[in-house]
Motif scaffolding. Structure first.
Motif, PDB file in Angstrom:
ATOM      1  N   MET A   1       0.844  -1.195   0.000  1.00  0.00           N
ATOM      2  CA  MET A   1       0.000   0.000   0.000  1.00  0.00           C
ATOM      3  C   MET A   1       0.876   1.240   0.000  1.00  0.00           C
ATOM      4  SD  MET A   1      -3.002   1.206   2.666  1.00  0.00           S
ATOM      5  CE  MET A   1      -1.947   1.211   4.110  1.00  0.00           C
ATOM      6  N   LYS A   2       0.678   2.108  -0.980  1.00  0.00           N
ATOM      7  CA  LYS A   2       1.450   3.345  -1.045  1.00  0.00           C
ATOM      8  C   LYS A   2       0.698   4.454  -0.298  1.00  0.00           C
ATOM      9  CE  LYS A   2       5.115   5.636  -2.379  1.00  0.00           C
ATOM     10  NZ  LYS A   2       5.606   5.761  -3.750  1.00  0.00           N
ATOM     11  N   ILE A   3       1.399   5.084   0.643  1.00  0.00           N
ATOM     12  CA  ILE A   3       0.826   6.110   1.509  1.00  0.00           C
ATOM     13  C   ILE A   3       1.460   7.454   1.177  1.00  0.00           C
ATOM     14  CG2 ILE A   3       0.564   6.879   3.904  1.00  0.00           C
ATOM     15  CD1 ILE A   3       0.828   3.935   4.746  1.00  0.00           C
ATOM     16  N   LEU A   4       0.662   8.500   1.174  1.00  0.00           N
ATOM     17  CA  LEU A   4       1.183   9.864   1.096  1.00  0.00           C
ATOM     18  C   LEU A   4       1.026  10.503   2.468  1.00  0.00           C
ATOM     19  CD1 LEU A   4       2.309  12.298  -0.486  1.00  0.00           C
ATOM     20  CD2 LEU A   4      -0.076  12.947  -0.976  1.00  0.00           C
ATOM     21  N   VAL A   5       2.144  10.883   3.061  1.00  0.00           N
ATOM     22  CA  VAL A   5       2.154  11.568   4.353  1.00  0.00           C
ATOM     23  C   VAL A   5       2.192  13.069   4.080  1.00  0.00           C
ATOM     24  CG1 VAL A   5       3.360  11.878   6.542  1.00  0.00           C
ATOM     25  CG2 VAL A   5       3.363   9.637   5.419  1.00  0.00           C
ATOM     26  N   VAL A   6       1.242  13.786   4.651  1.00  0.00           N
ATOM     27  CA  VAL A   6       1.082  15.212   4.380  1.00  0.00           C
ATOM     28  C   VAL A   6       1.215  15.989   5.690  1.00  0.00           C
ATOM     29  CG1 VAL A   6      -0.458  16.992   3.472  1.00  0.00           C
ATOM     30  CG2 VAL A   6      -0.500  14.687   2.498  1.00  0.00           C
ATOM     31  N   ALA A   7       2.038  17.030   5.675  1.00  0.00           N
ATOM     32  CA  ALA A   7       2.171  17.912   6.830  1.00  0.00           C
ATOM     33  C   ALA A   7       2.330  19.339   6.340  1.00  0.00           C
ATOM     34  CB  ALA A   7       3.356  17.520   7.705  1.00  0.00           C
ATOM     35  N   ALA A   8       1.958  20.291   7.183  1.00  0.00           N
ATOM     36  CA  ALA A   8       2.061  21.690   6.790  1.00  0.00           C
ATOM     37  C   ALA A   8       3.495  22.184   6.807  1.00  0.00           C
ATOM     38  CB  ALA A   8       1.199  22.556   7.709  1.00  0.00           C
ATOM     39  N   THR A   9       4.251  21.778   7.815  1.00  0.00           N
ATOM     40  CA  THR A   9       5.625  22.258   7.967  1.00  0.00           C
ATOM     41  C   THR A   9       6.563  21.087   8.193  1.00  0.00           C
ATOM     42  OG1 THR A   9       5.538  22.516  10.381  1.00  0.00           O
ATOM     43  CG2 THR A   9       4.750  24.376   9.031  1.00  0.00           C
ATOM     44  N   LEU A  10       7.799  21.241   7.752  1.00  0.00           N
ATOM     45  CA  LEU A  10       8.774  20.166   7.900  1.00  0.00           C
ATOM     46  C   LEU A  10       9.120  19.880   9.357  1.00  0.00           C
ATOM     47  CD1 LEU A  10      11.621  19.560   5.399  1.00  0.00           C
ATOM     48  CD2 LEU A  10      11.853  18.902   7.780  1.00  0.00           C
ATOM     49  N   PRO A  11       9.259  20.880  10.235  1.00  0.00           N
ATOM     50  CA  PRO A  11       9.577  20.554  11.631  1.00  0.00           C
ATOM     51  C   PRO A  11       8.570  19.627  12.299  1.00  0.00           C
ATOM     52  CG  PRO A  11      10.013  22.867  11.230  1.00  0.00           C
ATOM     53  CD  PRO A  11       9.331  22.344   9.999  1.00  0.00           C
ATOM     54  N   GLU A  12       7.303  19.678  11.869  1.00  0.00           N
ATOM     55  CA  GLU A  12       6.299  18.815  12.487  1.00  0.00           C
ATOM     56  C   GLU A  12       6.587  17.342  12.262  1.00  0.00           C
ATOM     57  OE1 GLU A  12       2.013  20.697  12.510  1.00  0.00           O
ATOM     58  OE2 GLU A  12       3.069  21.345  10.691  1.00  0.00           O
ATOM     59  N   ILE A  13       7.227  16.993  11.134  1.00  0.00           N
ATOM     60  CA  ILE A  13       7.535  15.584  10.871  1.00  0.00           C
ATOM     61  C   ILE A  13       9.022  15.378  10.592  1.00  0.00           C
ATOM     62  CG2 ILE A  13       5.197  14.997  10.132  1.00  0.00           C
ATOM     63  CD1 ILE A  13       6.236  15.066   7.221  1.00  0.00           C
ATOM     64  N   GLY A  14       9.850  16.314  11.054  1.00  0.00           N
ATOM     65  CA  GLY A  14      11.286  16.179  10.863  1.00  0.00           C
ATOM     66  C   GLY A  14      11.846  14.860  11.365  1.00  0.00           C
ATOM     67  N   PRO A  15      11.439  14.383  12.547  1.00  0.00           N
ATOM     68  CA  PRO A  15      11.960  13.100  13.018  1.00  0.00           C
ATOM     69  C   PRO A  15      11.623  11.916  12.114  1.00  0.00           C
ATOM     70  CG  PRO A  15      11.103  14.363  14.864  1.00  0.00           C
ATOM     71  CD  PRO A  15      10.712  15.105  13.615  1.00  0.00           C
ATOM     72  N   VAL A  16      10.505  11.986  11.391  1.00  0.00           N
ATOM     73  CA  VAL A  16      10.198  10.927  10.420  1.00  0.00           C
ATOM     74  C   VAL A  16      11.237  10.933   9.303  1.00  0.00           C
ATOM     75  CG1 VAL A  16       8.566  10.161   8.652  1.00  0.00           C
ATOM     76  CG2 VAL A  16       7.723  10.837  10.910  1.00  0.00           C
ATOM     77  N   TYR A  17      11.528  12.119   8.774  1.00  0.00           N
ATOM     78  CA  TYR A  17      12.587  12.236   7.761  1.00  0.00           C
ATOM     79  C   TYR A  17      13.894  11.637   8.277  1.00  0.00           C
ATOM     80  CZ  TYR A  17      10.212  15.540   4.534  1.00  0.00           C
ATOM     81  OH  TYR A  17       9.386  16.132   3.617  1.00  0.00           O
ATOM     82  N   ASP A  18      14.268  12.030   9.486  1.00  0.00           N
ATOM     83  CA  ASP A  18      15.546  11.594  10.047  1.00  0.00           C
ATOM     84  C   ASP A  18      15.575  10.088  10.279  1.00  0.00           C
ATOM     85  OD1 ASP A  18      16.305  14.254  10.026  1.00  0.00           O
ATOM     86  OD2 ASP A  18      15.819  14.583  12.143  1.00  0.00           O
ATOM     87  N   HIS A  19      14.494   9.536  10.795  1.00  0.00           N
ATOM     88  CA  HIS A  19      14.451   8.101  11.087  1.00  0.00           C
ATOM     89  C   HIS A  19      14.659   7.273   9.827  1.00  0.00           C
ATOM     90  CE1 HIS A  19      13.192   4.380  13.124  1.00  0.00           C
ATOM     91  NE2 HIS A  19      12.534   4.106  11.996  1.00  0.00           N
ATOM     92  N   PHE A  20      14.072   7.723   8.717  1.00  0.00           N
ATOM     93  CA  PHE A  20      14.171   6.962   7.467  1.00  0.00           C
ATOM     94  C   PHE A  20      15.318   7.438   6.580  1.00  0.00           C
ATOM     95  CE2 PHE A  20       9.745   6.226   8.796  1.00  0.00           C
ATOM     96  CZ  PHE A  20       9.698   4.837   8.714  1.00  0.00           C
ATOM     97  N   GLY A  21      16.181   8.316   7.117  1.00  0.00           N
ATOM     98  CA  GLY A  21      17.373   8.743   6.396  1.00  0.00           C
ATOM     99  C   GLY A  21      17.089   9.586   5.171  1.00  0.00           C
ATOM    100  N   LEU A  22      16.067  10.435   5.244  1.00  0.00           N
ATOM    101  CA  LEU A  22      15.667  11.251   4.096  1.00  0.00           C
ATOM    102  C   LEU A  22      16.127  12.691   4.289  1.00  0.00           C
ATOM    103  CD1 LEU A  22      12.020   9.917   3.811  1.00  0.00           C
ATOM    104  CD2 LEU A  22      14.002   9.173   2.480  1.00  0.00           C
ATOM    105  N   SER A  23      16.538  13.337   3.207  1.00  0.00           N
ATOM    106  CA  SER A  23      16.928  14.736   3.292  1.00  0.00           C
ATOM    107  C   SER A  23      15.696  15.606   3.477  1.00  0.00           C
ATOM    108  CB  SER A  23      17.692  15.162   2.034  1.00  0.00           C
ATOM    109  OG  SER A  23      16.882  15.034   0.889  1.00  0.00           O
ATOM    110  N   HIS A  24      15.907  16.749   4.096  1.00  0.00           N
ATOM    111  CA  HIS A  24      14.787  17.628   4.452  1.00  0.00           C
ATOM    112  C   HIS A  24      14.338  18.462   3.247  1.00  0.00           C
ATOM    113  CE1 HIS A  24      15.322  17.556   9.121  1.00  0.00           C
ATOM    114  NE2 HIS A  24      15.385  16.359   8.574  1.00  0.00           N
TER     115      HIS A  24
END
Length: 209
Positions: A1-24
């Motif tokens: 299942m392909k999911i789109l994660v949507v947030a207004a600002t990057l700081p709100e989900i910054g730890p998700v980026y970091d956990h999965f090794g993704l650039s901001h």
């Protein structure tokens, strides 16, 4: 299942980026999910989603922090918003507010599909409102409580629900409580705690779904 994660600002989900090794970056794609930062507010959110939903997704997950009208909910709590209302969309008739539904020009309230409720079965479910101006005045707070009985408020949630309904894509909205809706007092806010708890939940969800 392909999911789109949507947030207004990057700081709100910054730890998700970091956990999965993704650039901001405002948009990132992985085999299981994509991340989209829309910008703050209904207009930016609807525009960004309108472009992105040309790509097929099986689920949209809207993440963010929110204010709570209910002071019994501890700050940092993660909740599922199962219905959301454009609280300001309508007309004033002297002291009465006429929602867009009553005017005959559309609808203001959107709900998630019962079929996807199991995804957030461990979270408290609450109704929310979406606003252009966050409340910080005692009279306006009491007015919207009397009219709509919301538990949370955000600046994007109903716009995500609207966009997903238009595209016929199921949508979840999960938020963490950063502050109570009251006269503005930043010293009492718990944004760091709210972001941590939100991202802990999101990382577990994205890892195990």
């Amino acid at each position: 299942m392909k999911i789109l994660v949507v947030a207004a600002t990057l700081p709100e989900i910054g730890p998700v980026y970091d956990h999965f090794g993704l650039s901001h970056e405002p948009f990132q794609s992985t085999p299981g999910f994509d991340l989209l930062i829309t910008g703050v507010g209904m207009t930016a959110t609807a525009y960004a989603l309108g472009k992105q939903l040309t790509t097929p997704y099986q689920l949209i997950l809207n993440l963010g922090i929110a204010g709570s009208f209910d002071h019994s909910i501890p700050l940092g709590s993660v909740v599922s918003i199962t219905s959301d209302t454009f609280s300001e969309l309508g007309a004033e008739n002297k002291n009465e507010f006429l929602p867009i539904d009553q005017l005959g020009f559309g609808k203001s309230n959107y709900c998630i599909s019962p079929t996807i409720l199991p995804y957030t079965q461990n979270l408290r479910t609450v109704p929310g409102i979406t606003v252009n101006t966050v409340h910080g005045n005692t009279e306006s707070i009491q007015s919207v409580l009397t009219r709509l009985q919301p538990v949370t408020e955000s600046m994007e949630g109903a716009a995500v629900f609207y966009s997903c309904e238009q595209a016929s894509v199921p949508c979840l909205q999960v938020r963490s409580i950063s502050n109570y809706v009251e006269e503005r007092n930043k010293e009492t806010w718990k944004i760091g705690l709210a972001i941590k708890n939100l991202n802990d939940w999101a990382i577990d969800f994205l890892t195990n779904t």
